[in-house]
Design an enzyme around this catalytic site. Structure first.
Site: not given
Ligand code: PEP
Ligand code: MG
Length: 567
Positions: A428, A452, A499
């Site tokens: 990320e 991210d 994700c």
């Molecule tokens: C992301 O950064 O894509 C992620 C799934 O994590 P979060 O949104 O919790 O930073």
């Molecule tokens: Mg993240």
């Protein structure tokens, strides 16, 4: 009409309930009647103790003894003769009760916060609660309780926090409006998980709307209709019906395999924040969990969860999944996710700062207790570990060696765990994309966190409206990062999922199929829609679209093209 960001689809028609943080502001005064002020202070302490006892009793019934004892500890602290004596001394020196309480509590908070010791730092969190509780009583301010909101409520607040969502009764809250947040902010993720239409980032919403007024929240268009006419209400009722009809039609994809039009199978799993969400993932027909955001276990409370509490949570989630995979992401704090009781220093640039894996590797006891809890739970299901915010191979190695160290301790204590537990990397950051070839040699799997990854590749904060025109996973740079990560994983022979929120974006899905993504991890309400969108494409069609897109130069060109072919 107020314009914001549509963050959770659907139409909500209802009456506003403003959730405003009570202001604990006061003007310090010099008291002339010291005895009266002492009496006022002492009766505030009595009321605080009565309220706390009642709260502890209710928590004892709903949650358990341990949690109740934490609150009862607050009574012991405020009744401590030394502390009370110091506050009374200041009142005797003619300070008002508010100023005396604040000064003495703050003195202890500063003292405890600076120790660096977890337990003592939690004491600082206790004192913050006590200070706010006493000030609220002295100032006569009252909190609005979300759990008491009647049916047909539209919540309007500055920011939706995990502790607020804990009080939300889904059947009563028909819409959410906030002043901050974006498509991928945690408020948006929480609203989508609850399937409540939400519009975020309407600046001044709390001042522009008043409790009780009728409004319409359009979570798709990203707007709030104020003072709607009867015709507008009728139009939006019809839109709501159409939205619900479409949702019902998606039911045709329930119980089906996730396959593209050629019959190639993919994994379609869910993102969750609490063990209870695992039920929602199963009800939504998810094939497991691709991201358990464990920070929610740490955020919705005022002290660290113990190893046993974490073990129970991970085990519970795993048992609910009945053998389906569960990827647990280790603590990802910092950035927009604060945990007040940890007393993290304020940083100039928190998104680039001391957060996530960086914080965990420096706070080894906290990290080890989480890893131990995950390993112990791995005896009860198919659990995998994932590290967030990896930027260098050393971080992955340090995390893995900690896992090995904890495994050795468990072996010595004859505690069961999965010897072959997989350890993966959340890709990320721009750095992890660039060194994806190196990381792929040492990781068991990748999961692309596009929320991210987009921000760190474009150097654009996901919550900053002024740079939101740059924050798009359809930027050529971000698409190249995604392609590179997937290619490196494929070359190393490890699975690669996504994700981030982009995994559920119908415009991006054909590109992901063409790049070779193997797992999609999305919010529970998106499962059937994503299955439908994957089923639409043959590999040849997806490749043709992708080839065109990857030859384009700008995000606007790509968006226009994908809109024309996908809509
Ligand atoms: C992301 O950064 O894509 C992620 C799934 O994590 P979060 O949104 O919790 O930073
Ligand atoms: Mg993240």
């Amino acid at each position: 009409m107020l314009k914001g960001i549509g963050a959770s689809d659907g139409i909500g028609i209802g009456h506003v309930l403003l959730i405003v943080e009570p202001s604990l502001h006061y003007t310090p005064t010099t008291v002339t009647d010291v005895d009266a002020e002492l009496t006022r202070y002492r009766s505030a302490v009595e009321q605080f103790c009565d309220n706390t006892t009642a709260q502890a009793e209710s928590i004892r019934r709903s949650t358990g003894d341990k949690e109740a004892e934490i609150l009862e500890g607050h009574i012991a602290i405020i009744r401590d003769p030394f502390m009370g004596g110091e506050i009374e001394k200041l009142i005797q020196a003619q300070q008002c009760a508010e100023a005396a309480v604040e000064q003495i509590c703050q003195m202890f908070i500063d003292m405890f916060s600076s120790t660096g010791d977890d337990l003592t730092m939690q004491r600082a969190a206790d004192l913050r609660d006590i200070k706010d509780g006493l000030l609220s009583i002295l100032l006569g301010v009252q909190e609005v309780k979300i759990s008491d909101a009647p049916a047909g409520t539209i919540l309007v607040c500055k920011e939706l926090t995990p502790s607020m969502t804990a009080g939300i009764k889904k059947e009563n809250i028909v819409g959410i409006v906030t002043e901050t947040g974006s498509q991928t902010s945690h408020s948006a993720i929480l609203a989508r998980a609850l399937e409540i239409p939400a519009v975020l980032s309407i600046s001044g919403a709390v001042n522009q709307l008043s409790s009780g007024e009728l409004v319409i929240v359009d979570g798709k268009a990203g707007c709030v209709v104020t003072a709607p006419s009867p015709e507008e209400v009728e139009t939006y009722r019809n839109k709501r019906e159409a939205f619900l009809r479409e949702r019902r039609e998606l039911e045709a994809y329930r119980g089906k395999k996730t396959v593209d039009a050629d019959g190639t199978a993919y994994e379609l799993v869910c993102n969750i924040g609490t063990p209870k969400d695992a039920h929602q993932a199963m009800e939504a027909d998810g094939e497991g969990v691709g991201l358990f955001r464990t920070e929610f276990l740490f955020m919705d409370r005022d002290r660290l969860p113990t190893e046993d509490e974490q073990f129970e949570a991970y085990k519970q989630a795993s048992l609910i999944l009945k053998g389906k995979p569960l990827i647990i992401r280790t603590l990802d704090i910092g950035g927009d996710k604060d945990i007040p009781y940890l007393g993290l220093a304020k940083e100039e640039n928190p998104f680039m700062g001391f957060r996530a894996i960086r914080y965990c590797l420096k706070n080894r006891d906290l990290f080890k207790s989480q890893i131990k809890a995950i390993l112990r739970a791995s005896a009860f299901g198919d659990i995998r570990i994932m590290f967030p915010l990896i930027t260098a191979v050393e971080e992955l190695r340090a995390g893995k060696s900690l896992v090995e160290e904890v495994k050795a301790n468990l072996r010595t204590s004859h505690i069961s765990f999965d010897e072959n537990i997989k350890v993966g990397v959340m890709t990320e950051t721009a750095a992890s994309g660039v060194i994806a070839d190196l990381l792929a040699k040492e990781a068991d799997f990748f999961s692309i966190g596009t929320n991210d990854l987009t921000g760190y590749t474009m150097a654009a904060d996901r919550g900053n409206r002024d740079v939101s025109y740059l924050y798009s996973p359809l930027q050529p740079s971000v698409l190249r990062m995604i392609r590179r990560i997937i290619t490196c994983a494929a070359e190393a022979g490890i699975p690669v999922g996504m994700c981030g929120e982009a995994a559920a974006n119908p415009m991006i899905i054909p590109l992901l199929l063409s790049f070779g993504l193997t797992e999609f991890s999305v919010s529970a309400p998106s499962v059937l829609k994503v299955r439908k969108n994957i089923a639409k494409w043959t590999k040849a069609e997806a490749d043709a679209i992708t080839e065109k897109v990857m030859a384009m130069t700008t995000e606007s060109e790509i968006t226009a093209y994908l809109t024309s072919v996908i809509g």
